[in-house]
Structure formats: C-alpha cells, structure tokens
Design an enzyme around this catalytic site. Structure first.
Site, PDB file in Angstrom:
ATOM      1  N   SER A   1       0.877  -1.190   0.000  1.00  0.00           N
ATOM      2  CA  SER A   1       0.000   0.000   0.000  1.00  0.00           C
ATOM      3  C   SER A   1       0.905   1.228   0.000  1.00  0.00           C
ATOM      4  O   SER A   1       0.937   2.014   0.950  1.00  0.00           O
ATOM      5  CB  SER A   1      -0.894  -0.003   1.239  1.00  0.00           C
ATOM      6  OG  SER A   1      -1.603  -1.215   1.364  1.00  0.00           O
TER       7      SER A   1
ATOM      8  N   LYS B   1       3.116   4.602  -0.360  1.00  0.00           N
ATOM      9  CA  LYS B   1       2.805   6.005  -0.145  1.00  0.00           C
ATOM     10  C   LYS B   1       3.027   6.799  -1.427  1.00  0.00           C
ATOM     11  O   LYS B   1       3.781   6.377  -2.311  1.00  0.00           O
ATOM     12  CB  LYS B   1       3.714   6.586   0.950  1.00  0.00           C
ATOM     13  CG  LYS B   1       3.509   6.020   2.344  1.00  0.00           C
ATOM     14  CD  LYS B   1       4.523   6.617   3.299  1.00  0.00           C
ATOM     15  CE  LYS B   1       4.361   6.063   4.709  1.00  0.00           C
ATOM     16  NZ  LYS B   1       3.131   6.556   5.351  1.00  0.00           N
TER      17      LYS B   1
ATOM     18  N   ASP C   1       0.346  -0.004   5.000  1.00  0.00           N
ATOM     19  CA  ASP C   1       0.927   1.253   5.471  1.00  0.00           C
ATOM     20  C   ASP C   1       0.547   1.545   6.920  1.00  0.00           C
ATOM     21  O   ASP C   1       1.010   2.519   7.499  1.00  0.00           O
ATOM     22  CB  ASP C   1       0.478   2.413   4.571  1.00  0.00           C
ATOM     23  CG  ASP C   1       1.297   3.665   4.800  1.00  0.00           C
ATOM     24  OD1 ASP C   1       2.443   3.546   5.287  1.00  0.00           O
ATOM     25  OD2 ASP C   1       0.804   4.775   4.505  1.00  0.00           O
TER      26      ASP C   1
ATOM     27  N   ARG D   1       1.554  -0.135  14.100  1.00  0.00           N
ATOM     28  CA  ARG D   1       0.806  -0.848  15.145  1.00  0.00           C
ATOM     29  C   ARG D   1       1.111  -2.339  15.130  1.00  0.00           C
ATOM     30  O   ARG D   1       1.001  -3.006  16.159  1.00  0.00           O
ATOM     31  CB  ARG D   1      -0.688  -0.574  14.980  1.00  0.00           C
ATOM     32  CG  ARG D   1      -1.300  -1.053  13.681  1.00  0.00           C
ATOM     33  CD  ARG D   1      -2.583  -0.329  13.326  1.00  0.00           C
ATOM     34  NE  ARG D   1      -2.314   1.011  12.836  1.00  0.00           N
ATOM     35  CZ  ARG D   1      -3.255   1.874  12.456  1.00  0.00           C
ATOM     36  NH1 ARG D   1      -4.532   1.533  12.515  1.00  0.00           N
ATOM     37  NH2 ARG D   1      -2.932   3.075  12.022  1.00  0.00           N
TER      38      ARG D   1
END
Length: 641
Positions: free
Chosen positions: A412, A414, A484, A488
């Site tokens: 994903s 940027k 992306d 976490r």
C-alpha cells in the site's frame, strides 16, 4: 555598531576587575586623537569611533596650514600626503577570522597598532596594494573571543525601560550604566524573543547580545499548558546563540536568566543543525554559564541538567534526521549501544541486547516479523535495561518505541511526494532510546527498560499483502488490510513482550497516524491512556518542558471498529475512515493488560518548520525531554504509580 564605553574605575569589581586599568589607559589615549604618519604607528583610541569623522584631528589640522595653522600658532607646514582611502580607523576586530576583516590605513605598507595593556594586539599588512583590503593579519597578545548573552525583562508599562536580570544588572553596573543607556537609545523597548547587539563594550567579550525575555514572573499559562517564563528563556537564548553563530564567535557565555536549565536547553537546542554529511558545516559554538553577577548556588547544577536534557533531544533529532541508508536497524542499535556505553561510564547498570531475526522468530513475534520480512535489511529488536534503583526487584518503567527506519508504505505504497521524511518514522524508537540515555546520564534512581522493534517497511515479493492474516505474540490474529498501517503491527508484539517484566508502567511512543497530524498538528503530542495517574504525571512533566501533551479518547466506540473484523480477531485499520488516531490506539489496547499504560502518537510533532522557535527546521526529536522529565518525577515519587 561598535561601541567602546568609558567606565568609572570605582564601579569595577568581581569578574570585571581588569576593566579599570584598561579603560584608564584608553581614556589617556583618547586625549590625543591624531592620524599616524605614513608607514608609522600610533596608539589607536578604543573609544569614540573613528579618529577624524566630521572634523580633522589636531595633527592633521595643524598640517593643513591657513586658519588651522594660525589657530595652532604654528608656521605653515608643507602640504600633507594625500588622505588615505580608508580613514584611520579600526572597522572591525574579528579574531576568529584572523582579523582579515579589520581595515586601517588601507594604503599603508605596515601598520602596527598598539593598544594599552593588558590588550596588546598587533595588526600588520604585508605587501598589500594601495586601495585593497587587508588579507594577511597577525594577532599577538590576548584578545578574548567570548560573546555574552544577557537577558532583559519587559517593563510593566508599555513604553517603560527594560529590566535587566541579575547578571545583566551586574554587567551594566560594571559599565557605569552605559549598557542601559545604549539599550534605551538603540530603538523601541526590547520585545520578547528579540535581540540587540553591542560590540566592544568590555575587554572580556567581543560582543554582547541583550535578549528580550518578555514579562517577568509570567509563570504557568493555563490556557497554553506550559510555563511561559521557561519558554521565553529558551526562545530568547536560542535566538542570541544563533546570532553569535552567524558571527562565528566560538564561545558564548549565557546569562541564566532566572532559570539556568531553560537557558541551557534553549542554547543547545537552538544551535543544533544536522550537517554531518555536509562538507561545509556551521561554525561550532561552545556555550557555558555566565557565572558573574551573583548567580544562585543551584544554577550550575541546573545548567548541567539542562545541557543533558537538550543533548538527549538532539540525539533523537540526529537519529531521525539521518538518511535511511545510514540509519538502518543495525546501525541504529549500534549508535544507541555506543551512547549508553559512554553514559554509563562502566557503572555496570546498563545492559543492551541486540536481538536478531532468529530470536524474533523464536519469540513468535509474527506481527512484527510480517513487516520486517518485506525488506532485505535485517530486523533488530533492541532491548535496553537500566538498573538505576538500588533495589533490583523494583518494577521497571518500560518505554516502547516504534522503529521503522524507513516507511515506504509497503504494497500500500505512499505517494512519492515527501516520502523522504519517512526516514524519521523511527521517531518513537529515537525518542524513547534517547530518553533512557539521558536518564542514565542523570543517574536517575529508577529501573527502566527500553524496547524498540527496528525494521523497514518495503514492498517486495515477501512483503505483507492487503488482506493477509498474521498471528501476534499473544496469539491474536490480525487482518492486514493496509500495509501502510505497519507501526501498530510492530508495536503489538513489543507491548505484549513488555508485560513479561512485570512493569510499573508502560509508555509507548510512535509516529503512528496521519490522523494525529490532522487532529493536533504540531502543537502537542496526543496521549491515549487507561490511567489518570499516568496522564497527570505526563501532563505536569510537559508543562515544565514546554513540549506539550493532550489527552485523547480511548472509548469502546473505537475498539468496536477494529474488532469487528471479517477474517481475524482484529483489523489493523478501523471500519470507518474517521478517527484514525483513535482506532490505532484502540488496536494497541488489544495487546495491553496492564492498568498503567499510555500511548503517545507523536506523528504531529515529528518535525519542525518554525512552530517551535528554539528548534531549527528539521526533525524535532519531540517529546524526548517530556519523557525524561516524566521519568525523573516517577523516580522521585514511587508511590503515585
């Protein structure tokens, strides 16, 4: 403007005792202002500026004949030599540049200049062509290169005169009130964060900068959530130090301004500039506490403490600013290990474990490793132990930091615009590691552990794909709908691993979400916590440091958005687009069971444009000082948490 002032010898005392003899001799020199003969030498007056600006000195006037000769009662003399292109004057003394900027009788072949003891400066021009500036100067004797920063508070009335600090008053008294006079005639009242510079006031200092501190005794601003006095001092001192850096003054003495720690922080933070990879670097400036003027007994200790705090934040700034091909996970760990080694000074209180890929797999940190495997750069799990307490069994304070040394977004990916800033996506790891280094330097009586999962987030055939499911260390499965949202994932395993040390509290820091940038901007760090006591300690620490925090909600409302997942126990993104910072915190909460936990989303404070005036543009290293102050408070109050 270069100002040389007369001083009443009876007012001279303390650190300024050398001034009397020098200025007495200077006054004697001023009694005869005359131009030196061509090719000869003459004592140069230190006061009053150029020898003949606006009127001719007696020696030249006498040589002109006519009315001047008659007034002097002398016979008419032969016509004098043509007047030099540059009047007989010393334009600028700049020892750190070898006096090349000084100019005196530019068309003279050799001009030594004698200045009364204890200053003996000889400037020579050799083989210089007429009309050209001097290029080769030689300095003999001693000339102090220090600069001096003095503080001045704003008047209670709008147009009233400024009020000097204790050090400023002492220096002004040394000059028989001349500094206050000059400040009064130099312009409007000095405003907060503004400066005035005066040259040649004192033999010990090439220049003196007076900085505006705002109103005295402003204290804590409850609307701004910081101590305004401290912030004003940091800002003013930083501005003054940068001004001296531009002048290439190598050493600067700083007035404590009523808070030596804040002054030290402002000086060192304000001068920092990442130029390690540049061939042309900014001049280095050494800052030290100005000890004249009746400083308080604790000022030296507070100055040292402020230097340590600022050095800690600058370490984080340096790590965050470093290019990703330089600051790899392996290199990051090596730098922190080296810094801890220097800070611990063979005390035996610090242990560093650099865990490799095999250890990560053995611990079943599937969430962390799912991100790391997309890059050819090997991951590192950095584990720092500091036993500051005399009681080894005392529960530790644990800091956890996100350590993505470059975040491309993975599959994903940027947008390319500003992707270079993602070299600082390890800001959480940089700030918590630097905070522990600082705690070790301060010798805090506190047990601490730092955990930083370090890796890159890159697209490859091995990288996570949207929709993949991975298993975390605690056994929970995670659906990765956005690669992306990798921060976490690496934090989840580190947070669960932290529980194995039976901690007193866990605080994690991460440049986690763009949503936090939208919510708070660069004004404050967003804090999500399940403990009011922990929040109060962080909040009070941030008021002192000026690096503010703001409490954010950790509602069940957000938890439902990540646990309502189609393929796994939790999803790494929320069900809706809104509240991204809150759903990220709710995701992390699923891996925390301790009652004292705080998550700091530092994405908004990652870099600085001009929001914090005592930080230059670039990576900010925030909130390192707040974490250090927080740890300091916990070391002093071991019952609150």
């Amino acid at each position: 403007m270069h100002v040389y002032s007369e001083v009443n010898p009876t007012a001279v005392n303390g650190a300024y005792s050398q001034e009397s003899a020098r200025r007495t001799a200077a006054r004697a020199c001023r009694s005869e202002r005359r131009a030196p003969p061509r090719g000869g030498s003459e004592a140069l007056p230190l006061g009053g500026g150029p020898p003949h600006r606006g009127r001719l000195p007696p020696a030249i006037a006498a040589g002109r004949g006519g009315d001047h000769a008659a007034a002097a009662g002398q016979a008419e003399a032969p016509p004098p030599a043509p007047r030099p292109r540059s009047h007989g004057r010393l334009l600028r003394l700049c020892p750190q540049r070898g006096y090349r900027e000084a100019a005196f009788w530019r068309n003279a072949l050799s001009v030594p200049i004698s200045i009364p003891p204890p200053l003996e400066v000889v400037l020579e021009k050799r083989a210089a062509e007429p009309g050209r500036a001097f290029q080769n100067w030689h300095h003999t004797g001693s000339w102090c290169l220090d600069g001096l920063i003095l503080g001045a508070f704003a008047s209670e009335t709008e147009d009233g005169p400024c009020q000097f600090t204790k050090a400023g008053e002492a220096f002004n008294s040394c000059l028989s009130g001349k500094l206050k006079e000059l400040l009064a005639i130099s312009g409007p009242p000095l405003k907060k964060g503004k400066t005035r510079i005066f040259h040649g006031l004192h033999q010990d200092f090439s220049s003196v900068i007076v900085v505006g501190l705002g109103k005295k005794g402003a204290g804590v601003n409850k609307h701004e959530n910081w101590n305004e006095d401290k912030e004003n001092i940091r800002t003013a001192v930083a501005v003054g130090c940068r001004q001296f850096q531009d002048l290439e003054v190598p050493c600067v003495e700083v007035d404590p301004c009523g808070d030596a720690q804040a002054a030290a922080e402002g000086a060192i933070l304000g001068l920092f500039d990442y130029d390690e990879l540049k061939t042309k670097k900014k001049p280095k400036v050494e800052v030290q506490l100005h000890k004249s003027g009746g400083i308080e007994a604790q000022d030296e200790d507070l100055w040292k403490k402020g230097c340590i705090y600022a050095d800690g934040q600058n370490l984080a700034r340096s790590l965050m600013e470093g290019p990703a091909n330089y600051i790899t996970p392996t290199r990051f760990a090596a730098i922190i290990k080296e810094e801890l080694g220097k800070a611990a000074a063979q005390s035996g209180k610090v242990t560093v474990h650099t865990r490799d890929k095999s250890w990560i797999e053995a611990q079943k940190m599937g969430s962390f490793f799912s991100v790391a495997k997309g890059s050819d750069e090997p991951p590192v799990f950095l584990e720092i132990h500091y036993q500051g307490s005399n009681d080894a069994s005392e529960p530790p304070l644990i800091f956890v930091g996100k350590g993505i040394t470059f975040d491309s977004g993975g599959i994903s990916i940027k947008p390319s615009a500003n992707m270079d800033a993602m070299r600082a996506d390890m800001g959480g790891a940089a700030t918590i590691s630097s905070a522990i280094v600082t705690a070790v330097k301060l010798k805090l009586p506190l047990n601490m552990i730092g955990l930083t999962p370090l890796c890159e987030n890159m697209p490859s055939g091995r990288a996570n794909k949207p929709g993949d499911v991975v298993t975390a260390m605690n056994g929970k499965t995670i659906q990765v709908d956005n690669t992306d949202a990798e921060g976490r994932l690496v934090l989840a395993d580190a947070l669960f691993y932290a529980h194995s040390f039976k901690p007193r509290a866990i605080v994690d820091a991460a440049t986690l979400t763009g949503a936090m940038v939208t919510a708070l901007g660069s004004a404050a760090t967003g804090v999500f916590t399940n403990s009011c006591q922990l929040w109060n300690q962080l909040y009070e620490a941030s008021i002192v440091t000026g690096d503010r925090v703001w409490r954010m909600p950790l509602f069940e409302h957000y938890t439902k958005q990540v646990t309502d997942c189609q393929l796994a126990d939790v999803n790494n993104v929320g069900k809706y687009k809104s509240g991204g910072a809150c759903t990220a915190a709710a995701f992390l909460k699923e891996f925390v069971t301790i009652s004292n936990w705080a998550h700091l989303d530092i994405a908004g404070v990652m870099d600085n444009i001009d929001e914090v005036p005592y930080l230059r543009k670039g990576m900010a290293g925030r909130p390192t000082r707040t974490l250090v102050e927080f740890a300091t408070r916990l070391s002093q109050d071991k019952k609150s948490i």
